[in-house]
Design an enzyme around this catalytic site. Structure first.
Site, PDB file in Angstrom:
ATOM      1  N   TYR A 124       0.879  -1.185  -0.195  1.00 17.23           N
ATOM      2  CA  TYR A 124      -0.093  -0.153  -0.070  1.00 17.23           C
ATOM      3  C   TYR A 124       0.829   1.498   0.040  1.00 17.23           C
ATOM      4  CZ  TYR A 124      -4.121  -2.858   0.790  1.00 17.23           C
ATOM      5  OH  TYR A 124      -5.067  -3.933   0.617  1.00 17.23           O
ATOM      6  N   LYS A 171       3.612 -14.756   4.731  1.00 23.32           N
ATOM      7  CA  LYS A 171       3.807 -15.905   3.440  1.00 23.32           C
ATOM      8  C   LYS A 171       5.438 -15.993   3.206  1.00 23.32           C
ATOM      9  CE  LYS A 171       2.310 -18.044  -0.219  1.00 23.32           C
ATOM     10  NZ  LYS A 171       1.346 -19.341  -0.108  1.00 23.32           N
ATOM     11  N   ASP A 204      -2.301 -18.256   3.329  1.00 24.77           N
ATOM     12  CA  ASP A 204      -3.345 -19.175   2.661  1.00 24.77           C
ATOM     13  C   ASP A 204      -4.262 -20.287   3.474  1.00 24.77           C
ATOM     14  OD1 ASP A 204      -0.955 -19.864   2.466  1.00 24.77           O
ATOM     15  OD2 ASP A 204      -1.106 -20.871   0.619  1.00 24.77           O
ATOM     16  N   ASP A 228      -6.065  -6.342   5.279  1.00 26.76           N
ATOM     17  CA  ASP A 228      -7.254  -6.022   4.303  1.00 26.76           C
ATOM     18  C   ASP A 228      -7.986  -7.420   3.840  1.00 26.76           C
ATOM     19  OD1 ASP A 228      -8.902  -4.418   3.061  1.00 26.76           O
ATOM     20  OD2 ASP A 228      -7.608  -3.640   1.414  1.00 26.76           O
TER      21      ASP A 228
END
Ligand code: ATP
Length: 334
Positions: A124, A171, A204, A228
């Site tokens: 972002y 991740k 995930d 988000d």
């Protein structure tokens, strides 16, 4: 005591959920002097600025604001007005409590998750460029400073409020450097809070685990983008975006706002659910020390759901925004 608060109604369904919220605040007897200044397209028309100087100086005075959703005009100025506001004021912690409300039909009961999302960097940062035609690069910025700051926020919150566990979501198996640094910083902070259980989960798998068994989560700590996405997933677990409030917190000031966006398809139709905005106001008044009045509003909202007669369409009812607000006002006095 009369509070001075900056009010940003927003656009789309923003003005409707704001009006409903103001009605309830007034009925609860909380005295507020509002400084109402909009941002976004509406502000551009009036002031020639998407984020008017007047708004920034108002927040500088009041240190607290409540804000409806603001859509960002595509391709003009800011990549996002919301992101610009959070970055300019260094509101580094995005705080989103995801809780089941009795009376809302959803697949799960008893969900009580706090999502803590880093609010100032990651993808972002708005750093994108065309390398050569047909190839673009988007920069993911992760710093030790911001990662440590958000980790401290989450652990301190957990300690203060007796929460048992923090799950750090990442991740790092793929983004070894960026998410690796984030995890390293969180682990360093976790060592200072031995009474709070700490675990790490790949993003995930986290999404699957949330759908399988959301009750396994307590406080979740995430970078900006994962935060988000996971917040919207969390909203889905408890009945939708119309229900989940949020706060953007920094060292000097705070902006309270619902998780949802401006939902243009239902805007102007008196259909939006004002609960997320109302519960954002509840959080704001807790922050301002109006603990009893905040609890009064929260309990009135809960009673409307528990009674189940006046619900908006997103949660299976047929009431309008204003009818819902009136029902909350009724329960304030009864
Ligand atoms: P943004 O990109 O600004 O986050 P978005 O388009 O991804 O916005 P929202 O505007 O939050 O998403 O809304 C997605 C959908 O959720 C809407 O189309 C609407 O159906 C529903 N929704 C969101 N907020 C509300 C609300 N307060 N009341 C009822 N429905 C809502």
């Amino acid at each position: 005591m009369k509070h001075k608060i900056t009010l940003i109604p927003g656009d789309g369904i923003g003005p409707e959920v704001t009006a409903a919220t103001l009605k309830v605040i007034e009925a609860a007897g909380i005295e507020v002097e509002w400084e109402t200044i909009n941002a976004g397209a509406d502000a551009f028309e009036k002031h020639g600025q998407y984020l008017p100087d007047e708004l920034m100086s108002s927040i500088g005075r009041t240190h607290v604001a409540i804000k409806g959703p603001i859509s960002t005009p595509i391709g003009k100025g800011f990549s996002s007005i919301n992101v610009a506001l959070r970055k300019t004021l260094t509101l580094y912690a995005n705080f989103r409590p995801i809780r089941s409300l009795l009376g809302v039909k959803s697949r799960y009961e008893g969900v009580n998750i706090i999502v803590v999302r880093e609010n100032t960097e990651d993808l972002y940062s708005g750093l994108e460029h065309v390398v050569v035609p047909g190839v673009v690069e988007s920069l993911k910025i992760i710093t030790a400073e911001a990662s440590t700051r958000i980790a401290k926020f989450a652990f301190e919150y957990a300690r203060k409020h007796g929460r048992r566990k923090i799950t750090s979501v990442h991740k790092a198996n793929i983004m070894k450097l960026s998410d690796g640094l984030f995890l390293e910083c969180v682990r360093n902070v976790a060592r200072m809070f031995p009474e709070i259980a700490y675990e790490e989960m790949i993003v995930d798998n986290t999404c699957m685990q949330m759908v399988l068994d959301p009750k396994q989560f307590d406080v979740m700590l995430l970078e900006n983008l994962y935060g988000d996405i996971v917040s919207d997933l969390g909203a889905g677990l408890v009945g939708g975006l119309g229900l989940v409030p949020g706060a953007n917190l920094g060292d000097g000031c705070a902006i309270f706002e619902p998780v949802h966006g401006s939902a243009p398809k239902i805007a102007g139709k008196n259909l939006a659910n004002p609960t997320a905005m109302l519960l954002s106001a509840v959080m704001m008044f807790q922050h301002l020390g109006e603990v009893e009045k905040a609890a009064l509003i929260a309990s009135a909202v809960e009673k409307v759901y528990a009674t189940g007669k006046v619900l908006t369409a997103d949660v299976g009812g047929s009431a309008s925004t204003t009818e819902f607000a009136d029902a909350v006002v009724q329960h304030l006095v009864n």
